[in-house]
Design a protein around this motif. Structure first.
Motif, mmCIF file in Angstrom:
data_model
loop_
_atom_site.group_PDB
_atom_site.id
_atom_site.type_symbol
_atom_site.label_atom_id
_atom_site.label_comp_id
_atom_site.label_asym_id
_atom_site.label_seq_id
_atom_site.Cartn_x
_atom_site.Cartn_y
_atom_site.Cartn_z
ATOM 1 N N GLY A 98 42.965 34.555 49.304
ATOM 2 C CA GLY A 98 41.815 35.216 49.924
ATOM 3 C C GLY A 98 41.112 36.156 48.969
ATOM 4 O O GLY A 98 40.703 35.781 47.872
ATOM 5 N N SER A 99 40.993 37.412 49.374
ATOM 6 C CA SER A 99 40.277 38.414 48.564
ATOM 7 C C SER A 99 40.989 38.711 47.245
ATOM 8 O O SER A 99 40.412 39.331 46.355
ATOM 9 C CB SER A 99 40.111 39.714 49.357
ATOM 10 O OG SER A 99 41.368 40.239 49.732
ATOM 11 N N ALA A 107 40.845 40.571 36.364
ATOM 12 C CA ALA A 107 41.922 40.760 35.399
ATOM 13 C C ALA A 107 41.819 39.760 34.249
ATOM 14 O O ALA A 107 41.959 40.119 33.080
ATOM 15 C CB ALA A 107 43.277 40.629 36.099
ATOM 16 N N VAL A 108 41.575 38.470 34.589
ATOM 17 C CA VAL A 108 41.435 37.438 33.559
ATOM 18 C C VAL A 108 40.224 37.729 32.682
ATOM 19 O O VAL A 108 40.268 37.579 31.455
ATOM 20 C CB VAL A 108 41.318 36.038 34.204
ATOM 21 C CG1 VAL A 108 41.004 34.983 33.140
ATOM 22 C CG2 VAL A 108 42.603 35.675 34.931
ATOM 23 N N PHE A 109 39.139 38.157 33.305
ATOM 24 C CA PHE A 109 37.912 38.481 32.574
ATOM 25 C C PHE A 109 38.154 39.613 31.581
ATOM 26 O O PHE A 109 37.796 39.512 30.405
ATOM 27 C CB PHE A 109 36.817 38.886 33.566
ATOM 28 C CG PHE A 109 35.524 39.300 32.924
ATOM 29 C CD1 PHE A 109 34.589 38.349 32.559
ATOM 30 C CD2 PHE A 109 35.245 40.638 32.678
ATOM 31 C CE1 PHE A 109 33.394 38.727 31.958
ATOM 32 C CE2 PHE A 109 34.065 41.021 32.082
ATOM 33 C CZ PHE A 109 33.129 40.062 31.717
ATOM 34 N N PHE A 245 33.297 44.142 28.554
ATOM 35 C CA PHE A 245 34.671 44.630 28.710
ATOM 36 C C PHE A 245 34.703 45.918 29.520
ATOM 37 O O PHE A 245 35.512 46.068 30.442
ATOM 38 C CB PHE A 245 35.301 44.859 27.338
ATOM 39 C CG PHE A 245 36.698 45.419 27.390
ATOM 40 C CD1 PHE A 245 37.744 44.657 27.871
ATOM 41 C CD2 PHE A 245 36.944 46.715 26.959
ATOM 42 C CE1 PHE A 245 39.036 45.174 27.930
ATOM 43 C CE2 PHE A 245 38.221 47.237 27.009
ATOM 44 C CZ PHE A 245 39.270 46.472 27.496
ATOM 45 N N ILE A 246 33.802 46.858 29.198
ATOM 46 C CA ILE A 246 33.744 48.135 29.921
ATOM 47 C C ILE A 246 33.406 47.911 31.392
ATOM 48 O O ILE A 246 34.038 48.485 32.288
ATOM 49 C CB ILE A 246 32.712 49.081 29.261
ATOM 50 C CG1 ILE A 246 33.191 49.493 27.870
ATOM 51 C CG2 ILE A 246 32.477 50.315 30.135
ATOM 52 C CD1 ILE A 246 32.144 50.216 27.051
ATOM 53 N N MET A 247 32.426 47.040 31.647
ATOM 54 C CA MET A 247 32.047 46.750 33.026
ATOM 55 C C MET A 247 33.184 46.062 33.771
ATOM 56 O O MET A 247 33.439 46.351 34.943
ATOM 57 C CB MET A 247 30.797 45.869 33.040
ATOM 58 C CG MET A 247 29.537 46.535 32.486
ATOM 59 S SD MET A 247 28.994 47.952 33.469
ATOM 60 C CE MET A 247 28.461 47.128 34.962
ATOM 61 N N GLY A 248 33.876 45.135 33.085
ATOM 62 C CA GLY A 248 34.983 44.421 33.713
ATOM 63 C C GLY A 248 36.137 45.345 34.068
ATOM 64 O O GLY A 248 36.709 45.254 35.163
ATOM 65 N N ILE A 249 36.489 46.257 33.159
ATOM 66 C CA ILE A 249 37.562 47.219 33.419
ATOM 67 C C ILE A 249 37.180 48.156 34.557
ATOM 68 O O ILE A 249 38.007 48.497 35.418
ATOM 69 C CB ILE A 249 37.874 48.035 32.137
ATOM 70 C CG1 ILE A 249 38.604 47.167 31.110
ATOM 71 C CG2 ILE A 249 38.707 49.268 32.467
ATOM 72 C CD1 ILE A 249 39.986 46.719 31.540
ATOM 73 N N THR A 250 35.921 48.574 34.570
ATOM 74 C CA THR A 250 35.440 49.456 35.639
ATOM 75 C C THR A 250 35.557 48.781 36.991
ATOM 76 O O THR A 250 36.027 49.376 37.969
ATOM 77 C CB THR A 250 33.972 49.864 35.393
ATOM 78 O OG1 THR A 250 33.854 50.480 34.108
ATOM 79 C CG2 THR A 250 33.493 50.833 36.465
ATOM 80 N N HIS A 251 35.157 47.512 37.054
ATOM 81 C CA HIS A 251 35.245 46.784 38.315
ATOM 82 C C HIS A 251 36.688 46.565 38.723
ATOM 83 O O HIS A 251 37.047 46.693 39.914
ATOM 84 C CB HIS A 251 34.530 45.437 38.211
ATOM 85 C CG HIS A 251 34.613 44.616 39.460
ATOM 86 N ND1 HIS A 251 35.338 43.445 39.547
ATOM 87 C CD2 HIS A 251 34.099 44.815 40.700
ATOM 88 C CE1 HIS A 251 35.251 42.964 40.758
ATOM 89 N NE2 HIS A 251 34.503 43.769 41.488
ATOM 90 N N LEU A 252 37.562 46.227 37.769
ATOM 91 C CA LEU A 252 38.974 46.013 38.069
ATOM 92 C C LEU A 252 39.598 47.273 38.639
ATOM 93 O O LEU A 252 40.388 47.210 39.578
ATOM 94 C CB LEU A 252 39.718 45.563 36.812
ATOM 95 C CG LEU A 252 41.215 45.261 36.966
ATOM 96 C CD1 LEU A 252 41.439 44.142 37.973
ATOM 97 C CD2 LEU A 252 41.827 44.885 35.617
ATOM 98 N N THR A 254 38.089 49.615 40.321
ATOM 99 C CA THR A 254 37.595 49.847 41.679
ATOM 100 C C THR A 254 38.307 48.923 42.667
ATOM 101 O O THR A 254 38.549 49.306 43.829
ATOM 102 C CB THR A 254 36.084 49.621 41.769
ATOM 103 O OG1 THR A 254 35.769 48.276 41.382
ATOM 104 C CG2 THR A 254 35.328 50.577 40.882
ATOM 105 N N VAL A 255 38.645 47.710 42.222
ATOM 106 C CA VAL A 255 39.346 46.753 43.095
ATOM 107 C C VAL A 255 40.778 47.229 43.351
ATOM 108 O O VAL A 255 41.276 47.178 44.488
ATOM 109 C CB VAL A 255 39.368 45.346 42.451
ATOM 110 C CG1 VAL A 255 40.275 44.419 43.250
ATOM 111 C CG2 VAL A 255 37.957 44.782 42.379
ATOM 112 N N ILE A 256 41.441 47.720 42.288
ATOM 113 C CA ILE A 256 42.841 48.138 42.416
ATOM 114 C C ILE A 256 42.970 49.448 43.184
ATOM 115 O O ILE A 256 43.841 49.586 44.065
ATOM 116 C CB ILE A 256 43.475 48.298 41.020
ATOM 117 C CG1 ILE A 256 43.542 46.923 40.308
ATOM 118 C CG2 ILE A 256 44.879 48.893 41.129
ATOM 119 C CD1 ILE A 256 44.013 47.005 38.877
ATOM 120 N N PHE A 257 42.101 50.419 42.865
ATOM 121 C CA PHE A 257 42.249 51.753 43.436
ATOM 122 C C PHE A 257 41.297 52.035 44.578
ATOM 123 O O PHE A 257 41.388 53.033 45.244
ATOM 124 C CB PHE A 257 42.041 52.812 42.343
ATOM 125 C CG PHE A 257 43.030 52.659 41.188
ATOM 126 C CD1 PHE A 257 44.378 52.911 41.363
ATOM 127 C CD2 PHE A 257 42.573 52.230 39.949
ATOM 128 C CE1 PHE A 257 45.268 52.756 40.317
ATOM 129 C CE2 PHE A 257 43.450 52.086 38.885
ATOM 130 C CZ PHE A 257 44.806 52.358 39.053
#
Length: 257
Positions: A98-99, A107-109, A245-252, A254-257
């Motif tokens: 699902g989500s 994470a892969v990105f 990379f910076i945008m991807g880490i930022t989004h990751l 927000t998803v985790i926390f």
């Protein structure tokens, strides 16, 4: 609507110049700032990337640029198979978790961007190769197409790095060949996804404006690329990867926390 158009336009200009494709820049921005579902973001990003690659490819063909068609054809065939496979695996993971697919993609990105950054910083002195085996070329295309479809990003940065490393291309040559690979992998993924899973719920007005931005950006980007040196394009490529990379880490985060 204005935001979507500008994001598509600017990322398509940069993506077509460097060969990274607009998706690698666009998708993390949409992930971070859009409230749409992962399916809607994927399809909007993929269709815009396709529009960008199509317009950029037509622009280059009209200019009668020198293309290593022997390499491009087998890379493209592999990328079509990889594009379909990547789409199937994405849909399977989405059905099972699902989500959780959002976290998997992010994470892969982020990991992919990190590996590419390390290569760009440390791999300058590595020996490059000139592979001629059509089977190996097709396998490389399959890998690139798979990553492109699974992440919904077009796969551009990995395309460029592997084309330089495995085929001893210059950054300019790799960026041009990458556009062709992106085109074929995206069309395969889009057609397969539409036939088997249908069209997700998206705002078609915003999507139309993003496609226009992708087309205009693809044409402008390839026109501008002719005036840039190989060293400048390397710096631009590195900047695009760092931003992603910076945008991807930022989004990751927000998803985790």
């Amino acid at each position: 609507m204005i935001f979507g158009f500008l994001v598509a336009l600017i990322t398509s200009i940069v993506g077509s110049i460097t060969g990274v494709g607009s998706g690698i820049l666009m998708k993390p921005i949409l992930d971070l700032f859009s409230s749409d579902s992962v399916d809607a973001i994927n399809i909007m990003s993929s269709i815009t990337v396709f529009a960008m690659s199509l317009s950029a490819m037509i622009k280059e063909l009209k200019n009668k640029v020198s293309i290593d068609y022997n390499t491009v054809i087998f890379l493209s065939v592999g990328s079509i198979i990889g594009g379909i496979t990547g789409k199937r695996i994405f849909e399977h993971i989405k059905q099972v978790y699902g989500s959780g697919i959002v976290m998997t993609q992010s994470a892969v990105f982020a990991l992919l961007m990190f590996i590419i950054i390390i290569y760009l910083l440390k791999g300058q002195n590595l020996k490059t190769y000139r592979i001629n085996s059509k089977i190996v070329v097709a396998i490389v295309g399959l890998l690139l197409g798979f990553i492109s479809a699974f992440l919904g990003i077009g796969g551009g940065p990995l395309n460029v790095v592997l084309l330089i490393f495995l085929f001893s291309m210059s950054t300019k040559e790799a960026s041009l060949n990458s556009i062709f690979i992106i085109f074929f992998s995206q069309i395969a993924s889009l057609l397969y996804g539409h036939i088997n899973y249908g069209m997700p719920n998206v705002n078609f007005l915003i999507l139309s404006l993003m496609v226009i931005g992708g087309v205009v950006g693809g044409i402008l980007g390839r026109a501008m690329a002719n005036y840039f040196s190989d060293s400048f394009m390397k710096k631009m490529f590195m900047g695009a990867i760092l931003f992603s990379f910076i945008m991807g880490i930022t989004h990751l985060s927000t998803v985790i926390f």
